[in-house]
Scaffold this motif. Structure first.
Motif, PDB file in Angstrom:
ATOM      1  N   LYS A   1       0.507  -1.070  -0.232  1.00 27.15           N
ATOM      2  CA  LYS A   1       0.037   0.133  -0.140  1.00 27.15           C
ATOM      3  C   LYS A   1       1.080   1.125   0.368  1.00 27.15           C
ATOM      4  CE  LYS A   1      -4.190  -2.329   2.281  1.00 27.15           C
ATOM      5  NZ  LYS A   1      -3.750  -3.558   2.078  1.00 27.15           N
TER       6      LYS A   1
ATOM      7  N   TRP B   1      -5.390 -11.226  -6.585  1.00 31.35           N
ATOM      8  CA  TRP B   1      -5.255 -10.050  -7.032  1.00 31.35           C
ATOM      9  C   TRP B   1      -3.395 -10.242  -8.552  1.00 31.35           C
ATOM     10  CZ3 TRP B   1      -0.833  -6.974  -6.620  1.00 31.35           C
ATOM     11  CH2 TRP B   1      -0.089  -7.163  -5.165  1.00 31.35           C
TER      12      TRP B   1
ATOM     13  N   VAL C   1      -9.972  -4.093  -9.927  1.00 31.42           N
ATOM     14  CA  VAL C   1     -11.146  -4.701  -9.315  1.00 31.42           C
ATOM     15  C   VAL C   1     -10.477  -5.093  -7.750  1.00 31.42           C
ATOM     16  CG1 VAL C   1     -13.579  -5.716  -9.222  1.00 31.42           C
ATOM     17  CG2 VAL C   1     -12.050  -4.666 -10.682  1.00 31.42           C
ATOM     18  N   GLU C   2     -10.350  -6.182  -8.119  1.00 30.50           N
ATOM     19  CA  GLU C   2      -9.989  -7.205  -6.928  1.00 30.50           C
ATOM     20  C   GLU C   2      -8.761  -6.388  -5.982  1.00 30.50           C
ATOM     21  OE1 GLU C   2     -10.037 -10.124  -4.490  1.00 30.50           O
ATOM     22  OE2 GLU C   2     -11.008 -10.307  -5.926  1.00 30.50           O
ATOM     23  N   ALA C   3      -7.659  -5.716  -6.163  1.00 34.84           N
ATOM     24  CA  ALA C   3      -6.988  -4.940  -5.203  1.00 34.84           C
ATOM     25  C   ALA C   3      -7.179  -3.944  -4.628  1.00 34.84           C
ATOM     26  CB  ALA C   3      -5.408  -4.743  -5.733  1.00 34.84           C
ATOM     27  N   LYS C   4      -8.959  -3.424  -5.116  1.00 37.28           N
ATOM     28  CA  LYS C   4      -9.453  -2.049  -4.886  1.00 37.28           C
ATOM     29  C   LYS C   4      -8.695  -0.845  -5.337  1.00 37.28           C
ATOM     30  CE  LYS C   4     -12.381  -4.458  -1.211  1.00 37.28           C
ATOM     31  NZ  LYS C   4     -12.064  -6.552  -1.843  1.00 37.28           N
ATOM     32  N   LEU C   5      -8.048  -0.582  -6.453  1.00 40.37           N
ATOM     33  CA  LEU C   5      -7.255   0.657  -7.329  1.00 40.37           C
ATOM     34  C   LEU C   5      -8.206   1.685  -6.954  1.00 40.37           C
ATOM     35  CD1 LEU C   5      -4.520  -1.016  -7.901  1.00 40.37           C
ATOM     36  CD2 LEU C   5      -4.535  -1.127  -6.060  1.00 40.37           C
ATOM     37  N   GLY C   6      -7.689   2.693  -7.531  1.00 36.55           N
ATOM     38  CA  GLY C   6      -8.780   3.756  -8.204  1.00 36.55           C
ATOM     39  C   GLY C   6      -8.665   4.784  -8.996  1.00 36.55           C
TER      40      GLY C   6
ATOM     41  N   TYR D   1      -7.228   2.453 -13.214  1.00 33.01           N
ATOM     42  CA  TYR D   1      -7.873   2.886 -14.691  1.00 33.01           C
ATOM     43  C   TYR D   1      -7.719   3.457 -15.647  1.00 33.01           C
ATOM     44  CZ  TYR D   1     -12.141   0.405 -11.015  1.00 33.01           C
ATOM     45  OH  TYR D   1     -12.302  -0.431 -10.575  1.00 33.01           O
TER      46      TYR D   1
ATOM     47  N   ASP E   1      -1.798   6.111  -7.996  1.00 31.38           N
ATOM     48  CA  ASP E   1      -3.293   5.588  -6.997  1.00 31.38           C
ATOM     49  C   ASP E   1      -2.598   5.761  -6.115  1.00 31.38           C
ATOM     50  OD1 ASP E   1      -5.725   4.914  -8.459  1.00 31.38           O
ATOM     51  OD2 ASP E   1      -5.393   3.332  -7.140  1.00 31.38           O
TER      52      ASP E   1
END
Length: 284
Positions: free
Chosen positions: A36, A163, A227-232, A236, A282
């Motif tokens: 992170k 992920w 999506v799986e790593a919940k990125l922002g 994308y 990100d």
């Protein structure tokens, strides 16, 4: 000093060290996402050593095993492994040193990395055999580089996450896709030698189509990774830029096969680093 510089230049040409750019960004993408953010100088150093020695080992094995084929191909006949600049004993020593370096680096990372280093070396070494009996060699090469993000997350978390598997599958299909395009250069030679590349077995049209399918799958798996790593937002955005670059790659290759080197080295070389920059943004 001149002899040393010449030897270093020959070994650099042997393994084409600059091509480490294909896998290196995705190792650090996985490490950044797992941590992170910043993962520390120690892991940066060990990650660089592991990435460099793994690729040197893989390329060293490839050049050593392919020296008989490369000697007959006009495109590869001047490689150091073929023209006598680096003899067989030096090649084997180079392979052994880099294998040891990779295992030692993995040992200092963590226990899981150490134990995984041995099967990883086997996978990296096996690629050179595949094109002698199977057209899946392109995917196997993709698998070899796709191990990079798996290694990255193992280094930080000492486990394999879902992920990271999605990211790795994306890398696998990305590499397999551009390797298909690159192998168009040797289509006639591979036919003559009875090698199992997709172009030699199924032709240029099928190769171009399959490469597009692989790159579409790469983008799909990278989307699943995001999506799986919940990125922002920036993650994308990286997907959009990667898609545009892959589209451009196919356009320039379809227009002129003489542009394959440009597509292979320039577009794909930048893609990984641009992806990495967006992932860094990100996490800020």
């Amino acid at each position: 000093m001149q002899r040393l510089r010449r030897a270093l230049r020959d070994f650099n040409e042997l393994v084409m060290f600059k091509h480490t750019v294909f896998s290196l960004p995705f190792i650090f993408i996985a490490m950044i996402v797992a941590a992170k953010g910043w993962f520390g100088w120690r892991l940066l150093f060990l990650g660089l050593v592991a990435a460099a020695t793994a690729r040197n080992f893989a390329m060293g094995v490839n050049r050593y095993l392919d020296r008989d084929i490369d000697a007959l191909n006009p495109r590869t006949a001047n490689r150091p492994s073929v023209d006598g600049r680096i003899d067989e004993k030096k090649q084997l020593l180079f392979i052994a040193i880099n294998a040891l370096g990779f295992v030692v680096a993995a040992y200092f990372i963590n226990d899981l990395a150490f134990w995984l280093s041995f099967p990883i070396l086997l996978i990296l070494a096996a690629y050179s055999y595949f094109k002698r009996f199977s057209a899946t060699a392109h995917l196997f090469l993709g698998l070899s580089l796709g191990l990079a993000p798996i290694a990255g997350v193992v280094a930080v978390e000492a486990k394999i996450t879902l992920w990271s598997v999605m990211l790795a599958l994306g890398v696998m299909f990305w590499v397999a896709g551009f390797d298909l395009l690159y192998s168009l250069q040797d289509m006639e030679f591979d036919k003559k030698m009875g090698l199992f590349s997709v172009p030699s077995r199924y032709g240029a049209g099928c190769t171009l189509f399959l490469s597009k399918i692989f790159h579409a799958l790469a983008l799909l798996f990278w989307l699943l990774f995001v999506v799986e790593a919940k990125l922002g937002f920036f993650a994308y955005a990286a997907l959009i830029v990667a898609g545009a670059m892959l589209f451009y790659e196919h356009r320039i290759v379809e227009r002129d096969f003489r542009q394959i080197d440009r597509a292979f080295f320039t577009v794909n070389g930048y893609l990984g680093f641009i992806f990495l920059i967006f992932i860094i943004l990100d996490t800020l």
